[in-house]
Design a protein around this motif. Structure first.
Motif, PDB file in Angstrom:
ATOM      1  N   GLU A 100       1.010  -1.057   0.166  1.00 10.23           N
ATOM      2  CA  GLU A 100      -0.257   0.209   0.092  1.00 10.23           C
ATOM      3  C   GLU A 100       1.003   1.058   0.081  1.00 10.23           C
ATOM      4  O   GLU A 100       0.572   2.332  -0.655  1.00 10.23           O
ATOM      5  N   THR A 101       1.370   1.557   0.641  1.00 11.80           N
ATOM      6  CA  THR A 101       2.811   2.496   0.645  1.00 11.80           C
ATOM      7  C   THR A 101       3.745   2.614  -0.410  1.00 11.80           C
ATOM      8  O   THR A 101       4.623   3.671  -0.116  1.00 11.80           O
ATOM      9  N   ARG A 102       4.258   1.342  -0.487  1.00 16.89           N
ATOM     10  CA  ARG A 102       5.283   1.584  -1.262  1.00 16.89           C
ATOM     11  C   ARG A 102       6.646   1.539  -0.526  1.00 16.89           C
ATOM     12  O   ARG A 102       7.705   1.921  -1.324  1.00 16.89           O
ATOM     13  N   SER A 103       6.853   0.840   0.392  1.00 10.29           N
ATOM     14  CA  SER A 103       7.262   1.850   1.898  1.00 10.29           C
ATOM     15  C   SER A 103       8.094   0.052   2.069  1.00 10.29           C
ATOM     16  O   SER A 103       8.029  -0.853   2.435  1.00 10.29           O
ATOM     17  N   LEU A 104       9.709  -0.027   3.108  1.00 17.09           N
ATOM     18  CA  LEU A 104      10.070  -0.868   3.740  1.00 17.09           C
ATOM     19  C   LEU A 104      10.341  -0.230   5.008  1.00 17.09           C
ATOM     20  O   LEU A 104      11.172   0.601   5.617  1.00 17.09           O
ATOM     21  N   LEU A 105       9.627  -0.886   5.796  1.00 15.38           N
ATOM     22  CA  LEU A 105       9.540  -0.854   7.304  1.00 15.38           C
ATOM     23  C   LEU A 105      11.415  -1.017   7.483  1.00 15.38           C
ATOM     24  O   LEU A 105      11.521  -1.711   8.253  1.00 15.38           O
ATOM     25  N   THR A 106      11.215  -0.327   8.557  1.00 12.60           N
ATOM     26  CA  THR A 106      13.582   0.091   8.765  1.00 12.60           C
ATOM     27  C   THR A 106      13.176   0.353  10.857  1.00 12.60           C
ATOM     28  O   THR A 106      12.175   1.360  10.512  1.00 12.60           O
ATOM     29  N   ARG A 107      13.591  -0.463  11.003  1.00 12.06           N
ATOM     30  CA  ARG A 107      14.230  -0.128  13.043  1.00 12.06           C
ATOM     31  C   ARG A 107      14.921   0.292  12.929  1.00 12.06           C
ATOM     32  O   ARG A 107      16.270   0.118  12.518  1.00 12.06           O
ATOM     33  N   ILE A 108      15.130   2.173  13.348  1.00 11.17           N
ATOM     34  CA  ILE A 108      16.775   2.328  13.871  1.00 11.17           C
ATOM     35  C   ILE A 108      16.140   2.203  15.521  1.00 11.17           C
ATOM     36  O   ILE A 108      15.478   2.740  16.401  1.00 11.17           O
ATOM     37  N   LYS A 109      17.689   2.706  15.937  1.00  8.12           N
ATOM     38  CA  LYS A 109      17.867   2.658  16.883  1.00  8.12           C
ATOM     39  C   LYS A 109      18.603   4.131  17.587  1.00  8.12           C
ATOM     40  O   LYS A 109      20.663   3.879  16.957  1.00  8.12           O
ATOM     41  N   ILE A 110      18.496   5.015  18.669  1.00 11.52           N
ATOM     42  CA  ILE A 110      19.388   6.407  18.713  1.00 11.52           C
ATOM     43  C   ILE A 110      20.116   6.102  19.664  1.00 11.52           C
ATOM     44  O   ILE A 110      19.128   6.451  20.795  1.00 11.52           O
ATOM     45  N   ASN A 111      21.363   6.250  20.343  1.00 10.37           N
ATOM     46  CA  ASN A 111      21.840   7.081  21.125  1.00 10.37           C
ATOM     47  C   ASN A 111      21.457   7.791  21.696  1.00 10.37           C
ATOM     48  O   ASN A 111      20.718   9.529  21.573  1.00 10.37           O
ATOM     49  N   ASN A 112      20.322   7.913  23.334  1.00 12.25           N
ATOM     50  CA  ASN A 112      19.865   8.917  24.122  1.00 12.25           C
ATOM     51  C   ASN A 112      20.233   9.085  25.398  1.00 12.25           C
ATOM     52  O   ASN A 112      19.583   9.057  26.043  1.00 12.25           O
ATOM     53  N   ASP A 113      21.290   9.880  25.461  1.00 15.55           N
ATOM     54  CA  ASP A 113      22.174   9.291  26.778  1.00 15.55           C
ATOM     55  C   ASP A 113      21.450  10.165  27.650  1.00 15.55           C
ATOM     56  O   ASP A 113      21.818   9.974  28.991  1.00 15.55           O
ATOM     57  N   ASN A 114      21.354  11.639  27.436  1.00 14.83           N
ATOM     58  CA  ASN A 114      20.527  12.711  28.438  1.00 14.83           C
ATOM     59  C   ASN A 114      19.399  12.459  28.140  1.00 14.83           C
ATOM     60  O   ASN A 114      18.751  13.379  29.151  1.00 14.83           O
ATOM     61  N   PHE A 115      18.792  11.436  27.862  1.00 19.37           N
ATOM     62  CA  PHE A 115      17.412  10.952  28.349  1.00 19.37           C
ATOM     63  C   PHE A 115      16.138  12.295  27.169  1.00 19.37           C
ATOM     64  O   PHE A 115      15.358  12.774  27.844  1.00 19.37           O
ATOM     65  N   GLU A 116      17.007  13.044  26.001  1.00 17.93           N
ATOM     66  CA  GLU A 116      16.938  14.371  25.758  1.00 17.93           C
ATOM     67  C   GLU A 116      14.849  13.961  24.508  1.00 17.93           C
ATOM     68  O   GLU A 116      14.251  14.813  24.850  1.00 17.93           O
ATOM     69  N   LEU A 117      15.381  12.928  24.068  1.00 20.19           N
ATOM     70  CA  LEU A 117      14.673  12.476  23.156  1.00 20.19           C
ATOM     71  C   LEU A 117      13.374  11.861  24.010  1.00 20.19           C
ATOM     72  O   LEU A 117      13.903  10.683  24.689  1.00 20.19           O
ATOM     73  N   ILE A 118      12.347  12.596  23.749  1.00 23.72           N
ATOM     74  CA  ILE A 118      10.859  11.645  24.058  1.00 23.72           C
ATOM     75  C   ILE A 118      10.326  10.436  23.113  1.00 23.72           C
ATOM     76  O   ILE A 118       9.654  11.282  22.658  1.00 23.72           O
ATOM     77  N   PRO A 119       9.615   9.503  23.605  1.00 23.87           N
ATOM     78  CA  PRO A 119       8.870   8.848  22.711  1.00 23.87           C
ATOM     79  C   PRO A 119       7.583   9.205  22.348  1.00 23.87           C
ATOM     80  O   PRO A 119       7.718  10.277  22.519  1.00 23.87           O
ATOM     81  N   GLY A 120       7.749   9.556  20.740  1.00 26.04           N
ATOM     82  CA  GLY A 120       6.640  10.079  20.009  1.00 26.04           C
ATOM     83  C   GLY A 120       6.344  11.385  19.393  1.00 26.04           C
ATOM     84  O   GLY A 120       6.336  11.736  18.408  1.00 26.04           O
ATOM     85  N   SER A 121       8.783  11.910  20.280  1.00 31.13           N
ATOM     86  CA  SER A 121       8.767  13.460  19.215  1.00 31.13           C
ATOM     87  C   SER A 121       9.129  12.500  17.704  1.00 31.13           C
ATOM     88  O   SER A 121       9.243  11.791  17.175  1.00 31.13           O
ATOM     89  N   LEU A 122       9.060  13.918  16.828  1.00 32.04           N
ATOM     90  CA  LEU A 122       9.563  13.839  15.284  1.00 32.04           C
ATOM     91  C   LEU A 122      10.329  14.471  14.814  1.00 32.04           C
ATOM     92  O   LEU A 122      10.989  14.904  15.685  1.00 32.04           O
TER      93      LEU A 122
END
Length: 159
Positions: free
Chosen positions: A53-75
């Motif tokens: 449907e989307t003609r895309s490939l689902l890809t999972r990434i992991k991001i270093n978040n040492d200072n816990f600055e990234l909040i789940p759900g962030s754009l």
């Protein structure tokens, strides 16, 4: 990466990149909450099929978040570095283009300028990739090509 300071995110990568996306590729992410900060990470997994449907490939990434600055759900704005190259390059000012051929003036041991044909690749930030025709360590004329003639003697300026 220590799992307590890692954030996982799923991306939909357009199918045209399916042949180059693979686990372990480096990524960079930006979060609007910290405009000038770049978070690093990598591709953690790639789906085995294209979403019809989307003609895309689902890809999972992991991001270093040492200072816990990234909040789940962030754009996040994510860049996947899939085509990094480490190759020989010369300043674009050193290139002579004649028809569909490219040349540079290569300097011999006796300070003679010799016009040699090179095959070129991509251009980036004022440099041109050299695929063949030169070797690492070769000395070339970087600028002032109008004042040089093939077989002429020069006085090299070392940078």
């Amino acid at each position: 990466l220590d799992d307590s300071s890692v954030i996982y995110s799923d991306l939909k990568i357009p199918e045209i990149f399916a042949s180059v996306i693979k686990k372990g590729l480096p990524i960079e992410a930006k979060f609007s909450g910290y405009k000038n900060k770049i978070y690093s990470g990598q591709v953690d997994g790639v789906s085995s099929r294209i979403n019809a449907e989307t003609r895309s490939l689902l890809t999972r990434i992991k991001i270093n978040n040492d200072n816990f600055e990234l909040i789940p759900g962030s754009l996040l704005e994510v860049t996947v570095n899939f085509n990094l190259r480490n190759s020989l390059g010369v300043p674009d000012t050193s290139l002579i283009l004649e028809g569909n051929k490219a040349y540079v003036y290569k300097i011999s041991n006796d300070n003679t300028a010799n016009k040699v044909e090179v095959k070129i690749g991509i251009r980036d930030s004022g440099y041109v990739e050299i695929i063949s025709g030169l070797n690492e360590g070769d000395i070339i004329v970087a600028e002032g090509l109008k004042k040089i003639r093939s077989g002429g003697k020069i006085k090299p300026i070392k940078k």
